[in-house]
Design an enzyme around this catalytic site. Structure first.
Site, PDB file in Angstrom:
ATOM      1  N   GLY A 135      -2.495   9.569  -9.854  1.00  0.00           N
ATOM      2  CA  GLY A 135      -2.321   8.329 -10.611  1.00  0.00           C
ATOM      3  C   GLY A 135      -0.868   7.907 -10.645  1.00  0.00           C
ATOM      4  N   SER A 173       0.397   4.905  -8.328  1.00  0.00           N
ATOM      5  CA  SER A 173       0.548   3.467  -8.056  1.00  0.00           C
ATOM      6  C   SER A 173      -0.080   2.605  -9.139  1.00  0.00           C
ATOM      7  CB  SER A 173      -0.120   3.122  -6.727  1.00  0.00           C
ATOM      8  OG  SER A 173       0.384   3.942  -5.716  1.00  0.00           O
ATOM      9  N   GLU A 193       4.088  15.088   0.336  1.00  0.00           N
ATOM     10  CA  GLU A 193       2.964  14.243   0.755  1.00  0.00           C
ATOM     11  C   GLU A 193       3.101  13.840   2.222  1.00  0.00           C
ATOM     12  OE1 GLU A 193       2.637  10.690  -1.640  1.00  0.00           O
ATOM     13  OE2 GLU A 193       0.750  10.094  -0.744  1.00  0.00           O
ATOM     14  N   SER A 200       4.541   3.404   2.736  1.00  0.00           N
ATOM     15  CA  SER A 200       4.176   2.502   3.840  1.00  0.00           C
ATOM     16  C   SER A 200       5.122   2.703   5.033  1.00  0.00           C
ATOM     17  CB  SER A 200       4.221   1.045   3.378  1.00  0.00           C
ATOM     18  OG  SER A 200       5.561   0.628   3.291  1.00  0.00           O
ATOM     19  N   ASN A 201       4.636   2.313   6.218  1.00  0.00           N
ATOM     20  CA  ASN A 201       5.432   2.557   7.428  1.00  0.00           C
ATOM     21  C   ASN A 201       6.737   1.756   7.448  1.00  0.00           C
ATOM     22  OD1 ASN A 201       3.521   4.362   8.093  1.00  0.00           O
ATOM     23  ND2 ASN A 201       2.890   3.410  10.017  1.00  0.00           N
ATOM     24  N   GLU A 202       6.741   0.593   6.774  1.00  0.00           N
ATOM     25  CA  GLU A 202       8.019  -0.151   6.676  1.00  0.00           C
ATOM     26  C   GLU A 202       9.047   0.697   5.909  1.00  0.00           C
ATOM     27  OE1 GLU A 202       5.109  -1.503   5.960  1.00  0.00           O
ATOM     28  OE2 GLU A 202       4.876  -3.219   7.291  1.00  0.00           O
TER      29      GLU A 202
END
Ligand SMILES: Cc1cc2nc3c(=O)[nH]c(=O)nc-3n(C[C@H](O)[C@H](O)[C@H](O)COP(=O)(O)OP(=O)(O)OC[C@H]3O[C@@H](n4cnc5c(N)ncnc54)[C@H](O)[C@@H]3O)c2cc1C
Length: 382
Positions: A127, A129, A244, A367-369
């Site tokens: 928990g 995001s 992670e 995220s990949n960005e």
């Protein structure tokens, strides 16, 4: 560069391969191989079979079930597991909250949670995001206010993966709204059966129910469920998020899917040089990724993951997506077919939902960005 495994590591690989392919429950492996969805019971059974063999949490401190293996052995364990279609241990338990409790928890928390976490007797959800607090996680707004010995929690989490199965949820909550945003966050462990916790499903593009919203309305959480000090949650969050990313590149599983696609699509590939070139390119990129994974394994020290773990996350998910796209192209209309069919048709039929589902891989786990920014800053020094 010496790429061969030592005799000892080679023997270790054989040992892992033998266990995964002969002792581990066959029906679960078949479910994974055929691309079918695992049930909650199968995921629990799988982790318990691994745990009974000492293979669920080898990276934990030895006192709590760890094996004291080298990074390379851990890599081999992970790859062989995926190559044999064995589901990896539930990440929320094994890679996320387990190591955090082992590192930052009280003795009582360790005794209460770690054995059950390793054995998946407790299913954890993540928990972190919230709406408006994903990449900018420190912007989270769920509050926890002390009332006597309890924290009273109010707010909303989102994208909670498999939250419908969760027994407990590890959360980040705002415990001081007055200070710099990273400095006012704490980590709380919340029993999901507590009054005021509500899990609401979010339907995904593949039609599946994999993520949820979790709402907290005046949820009372005992003070003993705080991990670490009040307002130290950002430290634990960074530790957890670093872990992670490690193991997030499913090289072994992607290789397995590509090999199966080659096998099933042999006749189409024989007639199409462009498709064959795509397969070769993907195989080469996977090999390069595998070498990067070995490099990360060889150079990681202590609790800190090597910065190249961001490369693993980025390229690993890109290749996973590219292979799923190739499978759809190979299967053509069969990937959209409905009704009964033979095993090959079934496999292809599941490939469009899988392709759609895997759009998520470049978003979750950072995220990949954001990974590109980490790579440019920490590896390339830009
Ligand atoms: C399938 C799925 C499962 C998930 N499971 C969980 C879970 O179990 N528990 C949990 O806590 N969270 C979970 N998440 C949440 C996940 O960690 C976040 O979605 C992720 O961190 C991105 O945050 P966001 O969705 O708020 O997007 P945003 O941060 O709003 O980003 C939107 C877009 O903008 C880009 N962007 C944002 N900031 C920057 C920047 N500074 N520079 C360049 N680009 C930027 C992002 O990369 C993205 O493309 C899950 C997400 C998905 C999709």
């Amino acid at each position: 560069m010496q790429l061969a495994l030592t005799e000892d590591d080679q023997a270790f690989r054989e040992e892992m391969r033998t266990f995964f392919t002969t002792t581990f429950p066959e029906e679960i492996r078949r479910t994974v191989e055929e691309g079918r969805e695992l049930t909650r019971e199968q995921i629990v059974e799988s982790q318990q079979a691994l745990n009974a063999a000492g293979l669920a949490v080898p990276h934990w401190p030895e006192e709590w079930g760890g094996r004291g293996w080298s990074e390379l052995k851990r890599h081999i364990w992970h790859e062989e597991m995926q190559a044999a279609s064995v589901p990896v241990p539930l990440a929320f338990n094994a890679s996320m909250i387990g190591p955090v409790i082992a590192q930052f928890g009280t003795q009582e928390q360790k005794e209460k949670f770690l054995p059950k976490t390793a054995n998946l007797d407790i299913w954890w959800s993540q928990g972190f995001s919230e709406p408006d607090a994903g990449s900018d996680l420190a912007g989270l707004r769920t509050t926890a206010v002390l009332d006597g010995d309890d924290w009273v929690v109010n707010g909303q989490k989102t994208w909670t993966t498999l939250g419908q199965y969760g027994d407990w949820i590890f959360t980040l909550v705002r415990t001081d709204p007055e200070v710099k945003k990273q400095a006012g966050i704490s980590m709380l462990l919340i029993d999901m059966t507590s009054p005021g916790v509500e899990v609401r499903p979010i339907e995904l593009i593949d039609g599946g129910h994999e993520v949820n919203e979790v709402w907290f309305t005046d949820v009372r959480v005992p003070g003993e469920n705080l991990v670490g000090e009040v307002n130290s949650g950002w430290t634990q969050a960074k530790f957890l998020l670093g872990n992670e990313r490690v193991g997030v590149a499913p090289v072994g599983a992607t290789k397995r899917v590509l090999a199966r696609a080659k096998e099933l699509g042999a006749s189409i590939l024989a007639d199409d040089p462009l498709l064959r070139a795509r397969v070769v390119e993907l195989e080469n990129e996977l090999l390069a990724l595998e070498l990067t994974a070995l490099r990360v394994a060889a150079h990681s020290a202590g609790a800190e993951p090597h910065p190249a773990s961001s490369v693993l996350k980025l390229k690993g998910t890109e290749l996973q997506q590219a292979v799923s796209e190739l499978v759809v192209d190979l299967g053509g209309p069969a990937t959209l077919a409905s009704g009964e069919g033979d095993a090959t048709l079934e496999w292809y039929r599941r490939s469009t939902p899988t392709y759609l589902n895997l759009r998520k891989a470049s978003i979750y786990g950072g995220s990949n960005e954001i990974q590109r920014q980490i790579i440019s800053r920490n590896i390339l020094g830009l």
